[in-house]
Enzyme design. Structure first.
Site, short mmCIF file in Angstrom:
data_model
loop_
_atom_site.label_atom_id
_atom_site.label_comp_id
_atom_site.label_asym_id
_atom_site.label_seq_id
_atom_site.Cartn_x
_atom_site.Cartn_y
_atom_site.Cartn_z
N GLY A 27 0.86 -0.84 -0.12
CA GLY A 27 -0.54 0.04 -0.04
C GLY A 27 0.88 1.34 0.18
N ASN A 29 1.56 3.49 -2.44
CA ASN A 29 0.96 4.44 -3.23
C ASN A 29 0.33 5.25 -3.10
OD1 ASN A 29 -0.68 1.33 -3.37
ND2 ASN A 29 -2.11 3.07 -4.46
N GLY A 31 -1.77 7.50 1.58
CA GLY A 31 -1.84 7.65 2.50
C GLY A 31 -0.50 7.58 3.33
N ILE A 32 -0.41 6.73 4.46
CA ILE A 32 0.58 6.14 5.62
C ILE A 32 1.23 5.53 4.62
CG2 ILE A 32 1.42 5.64 7.63
CD1 ILE A 32 -1.16 6.54 8.41
N GLY A 33 1.25 4.60 4.03
CA GLY A 33 2.36 4.12 3.30
C GLY A 33 2.91 5.07 2.14
N SER A 156 -3.11 -0.26 14.47
CA SER A 156 -4.39 0.83 14.75
C SER A 156 -4.43 0.66 15.87
CB SER A 156 -5.13 0.72 13.60
OG SER A 156 -5.64 1.92 13.98
N TYR A 181 -13.29 -3.49 11.68
CA TYR A 181 -11.74 -2.83 10.86
C TYR A 181 -11.51 -3.34 12.24
CZ TYR A 181 -8.49 0.42 9.80
OH TYR A 181 -6.91 0.88 9.63
#
Length: 316
Positions: A27, A29, A31-33, A156, A181
């Site tokens: 991931g 590409n 957000g946090i990633g 998280s 989630y």
């Protein structure tokens, strides 16, 4: 699992060099990633973005190259919801060793109805937890070939208040998006701790570290167009929140330190320094419910059965 912080000289703006090493960010590409990948690229390492979307991966790579001159970044197509595709994704790395993987990619749904992956698993649990477990299975030979590899699992803060229902891991009986989630992220963190226990039991050179980003908001995140664009209105409206939480660029700091800091140890949990919500990363005590190794072991066995990935044989 000490809560003692490592070297106080760590500076998020001056990272140690990691030339010649290879890091995979799932991931990476968005957000946090994305910020994990951007910051790690400044270390001189080769960064591989794992992304479902080739177009988004291209945009992320262009942004990193524009901001980090000389960065070495490339991408592979990675769909954690499709377990049958993961072996091919790992082969696409085309490396003989992997120095770290950051298990960051994830799905977060806000509204019903419950959705499933193509394999028939609840979408968030199937992507966030099962996908990363199976990916680690295929990555382990490459990680074991590195001198001191790390598996860094992005948990998280939402997992802190959740508890797993081991009899309903797929939320078939009791589905609520936010709770499901949080439980999927909790499962990831249990996996990270159990993986470290099993690696240490066989004196493996691979270490497994847990991190979380605290409170990371888009409205406090600097723009990286076209990946993320923050309007002036959003920036101004978020000023009060900055007293308690931070942007996604800062949410990346714990994972970056877990990859690069030689003082970080397997089995540790790293998060923001101020109330676990904002600030530079520190090692914090493992949350009480995460320390229950019996839950972690039962989850491990259930995950092995659901994915068909027998990581135990690779942790030897």
């Amino acid at each position: 699992m000490s809560s003692t912080s490592s070297t106080p000289s760590w500076n998020v703006q001056r990272l140690p060099r990691a030339d010649g090493r290879v890091f995979l960010v799932t991931g990476g590409n968005v957000g946090i990633g994305y910020f994990v990948a951007e910051q790690l690229s400044a270390s001189g390492a080769t960064i591989v973005l794992g992304s479902r979307s080739p177009a988004r991966a291209e945009a992320a790579m262009a942004s990193i190259r524009a901001r980090v001159p000389g960065s070495q970044v490339r991408a592979i197509r990675l769909d954690l919801a499709d377990l049958s595709s993961l072996q091919t994704a790992v082969q696409a790395l085309e490396v003989d060793r992997l120095d770290a993987v950051v298990h960051n990619a994830g799905v977060a749904l806000d509204d019903p109805p419950r959705q499933e992956t193509g394999d028939g698993h609840e979408l968030m649990f199937g992507t966030n937890h099962l996908g990363h477990f199976a990916l680690t299975h295929w990555l382990m030979p490459l990680l074991s070939a590195a001198p001191a590899a790390r598996v860094v699992t992005m948990g998280s803060f939402a997992a802190k208040s959740e508890r797993l229902d081991l009899d309903d891991l797929q939320s078939l009986k009791d589905y609520a998006p936010k709770r499901t989630y949080g439980r999927s992220k909790l499962a990831q963190m249990y996996f990270g701790l159990e993986l470290d226990r099993r690696l240490r039991a066989v004196d493996s050179g691979v270490q497994s570290v847990m991190v979380h980003p605290g409170g990371a908001l888009d409205s406090l995140t600097p723009s990286r167009p076209p990946i993320h664009v923050r309007t002036t209105g959003a920036r101004l409206s978020a000023v009060p929140a900055a007293l308690l939480v931070q942007g996604k660029h800062a949410g990346a700091w714990s994972a970056v330190r877990a990859v690069l800091d030689p003082a970080v140890r397997g089995g540790q949990l790293w998060g923001p320094r101020i109330f676990g919500l904002r600030g530079e990363p520190r090692c914090e005590p493992v949350w009480n419910h995460l320390a229950d190794s019996s839950v972690a072991a039962r989850l491990w066995d259930a995950t092995r059965d659901l994915t068909g990935a027998d990581l135990s044989s690779l942790c030897e």
